[in-house]
Design an enzyme around this catalytic site. Structure first.
Site, PDB file in Angstrom:
ATOM      1  N   CYS A 186       3.999   4.719   4.447  1.00 39.03           N
ATOM      2  CA  CYS A 186       3.756   3.917   5.644  1.00 39.03           C
ATOM      3  C   CYS A 186       4.676   2.699   5.707  1.00 39.03           C
ATOM      4  O   CYS A 186       5.106   2.294   6.793  1.00 39.03           O
ATOM      5  CB  CYS A 186       2.301   3.457   5.668  1.00 39.03           C
ATOM      6  SG  CYS A 186       1.090   4.804   5.719  1.00 39.03           S
ATOM      7  N   TYR A 217      -2.938  11.823   7.275  1.00 39.46           N
ATOM      8  CA  TYR A 217      -3.265  10.845   6.239  1.00 39.46           C
ATOM      9  C   TYR A 217      -3.413   9.446   6.838  1.00 39.46           C
ATOM     10  O   TYR A 217      -4.394   8.739   6.576  1.00 39.46           O
ATOM     11  CB  TYR A 217      -2.178  10.820   5.162  1.00 39.46           C
ATOM     12  CG  TYR A 217      -2.158   9.527   4.387  1.00 39.46           C
ATOM     13  CD1 TYR A 217      -3.136   9.247   3.430  1.00 39.46           C
ATOM     14  CD2 TYR A 217      -1.199   8.539   4.660  1.00 39.46           C
ATOM     15  CE1 TYR A 217      -3.149   8.039   2.759  1.00 39.46           C
ATOM     16  CE2 TYR A 217      -1.211   7.333   3.997  1.00 39.46           C
ATOM     17  CZ  TYR A 217      -2.189   7.088   3.043  1.00 39.46           C
ATOM     18  OH  TYR A 217      -2.211   5.884   2.393  1.00 39.46           O
ATOM     19  N   GLY A 232       0.836  -1.191   0.000  1.00 36.44           N
ATOM     20  CA  GLY A 232       0.000   0.000   0.000  1.00 36.44           C
ATOM     21  C   GLY A 232       0.868   1.237   0.000  1.00 36.44           C
ATOM     22  O   GLY A 232       1.960   1.241  -0.585  1.00 36.44           O
ATOM     23  N   CYS A 233       0.420   2.288   0.647  1.00 35.87           N
ATOM     24  CA  CYS A 233       1.146   3.560   0.688  1.00 35.87           C
ATOM     25  C   CYS A 233       2.605   3.364   1.076  1.00 35.87           C
ATOM     26  O   CYS A 233       2.908   2.890   2.163  1.00 35.87           O
ATOM     27  CB  CYS A 233       0.468   4.482   1.697  1.00 35.87           C
ATOM     28  SG  CYS A 233       1.417   5.954   2.096  1.00 35.87           S
ATOM     29  N   PHE A 234       3.513   3.760   0.183  1.00 35.92           N
ATOM     30  CA  PHE A 234       4.922   3.511   0.482  1.00 35.92           C
ATOM     31  C   PHE A 234       5.457   4.394   1.604  1.00 35.92           C
ATOM     32  O   PHE A 234       6.457   4.063   2.228  1.00 35.92           O
ATOM     33  CB  PHE A 234       5.830   3.578  -0.742  1.00 35.92           C
ATOM     34  CG  PHE A 234       5.618   4.697  -1.730  1.00 35.92           C
ATOM     35  CD1 PHE A 234       5.100   5.926  -1.375  1.00 35.92           C
ATOM     36  CD2 PHE A 234       5.983   4.502  -3.062  1.00 35.92           C
ATOM     37  CE1 PHE A 234       4.936   6.953  -2.296  1.00 35.92           C
ATOM     38  CE2 PHE A 234       5.833   5.525  -4.003  1.00 35.92           C
ATOM     39  CZ  PHE A 234       5.308   6.748  -3.619  1.00 35.92           C
TER      40      PHE A 234
END
Length: 204
Positions: free
Chosen positions: A39, A180, A35-37
């Site tokens: 994180c 976020y 997912g979101c890099f």
């Protein structure tokens, strides 16, 4: 919900693209899509023995893609993090342990609030040994949860570093990043799936 990240990027001063750091003779590298890099970088930076993390793109057919191309879809690429680590301090099996406990292994073409092929979870393996370890851990989790694990395991082919403003985003922009992450519900879903194991930094 993808708008959250795009809004957070507005107003930032863009810096030159972050170069791909090559592993030295003393280090090895592993590539994970979770997912979101932003994180994923944060998760692996906390692991003792990890030397550096670099956000980027892998798995697609477009060379040197931009962030906009990847999230718009059609490139086949996934947001990934290249983890450079010291094998004398941490092994690949431990990295897999941390990876699994930072993803929702049941989500198809998404992770948390981010949707689309670029957010699917993937383990990119660079050797037969890595593939065997990855598949063994996947099968163990499938048995544990008694359901299909949809995280892909694919051969590593190429890594393209993301734009400079994505690198170390969680450190450079903590307020925007934490907003976020909270709005995306990442921690809540990880706790729902993994309980006390969420994050993967506890005892194995």
């Amino acid at each position: 919900m993808l708008r959250i990240r795009n809004v957070l990027l507005c107003g930032l001063i863009l810096v030159p693209p972050f170069g791909m750091a090559m592993a030295s003779e003393e280090t090895a590298s592993a590539v994970f899509g979770g997912g979101c890099f932003w994180c994923v970088e944060e998760a692996f930076d906390k692991v003792e023995g990890v030397v550096s993390t670099t956000s980027g793109y892998s798995g697609g057919h477009v060379e040197n893609p931009s962030y906009e191309q990847v999230v718009d879809g059609g490139t086949g690429h996934v947001e990934v993090v290249r983890v450079e680590y010291d094998p004398a301090a941490v092994d690949y099996a431990t990295l897999l342990h941390v990876f699994w406990r930072n993803v929702d292994p049941f989500a198809v073409d998404r992770q948390f609030c981010d949707e689309g092929e670029s957010y699917r979870s993937v383990i990119y393996t660079a050797s037969e040994e890595e593939r065997e370890l990855a598949e063994a851990t996947r099968d163990e989790l499938s048995e544990r949860f008694d359901r299909e694990i949809v995280t892909e395991i694919s051969d590593f082919e190429a890594f393209y570093p993301a734009e400079g403003y994505h690198q170390d985003y969680y450190r450079k922009n903590p307020v925007r990043y934490n907003f976020y992450k909270s709005a995306c519900g990442r921690e809540e879903r990880l706790e729902e799936v993994w309980g006390d194991e969420a994050g993967g930094l506890g005892s194995r």
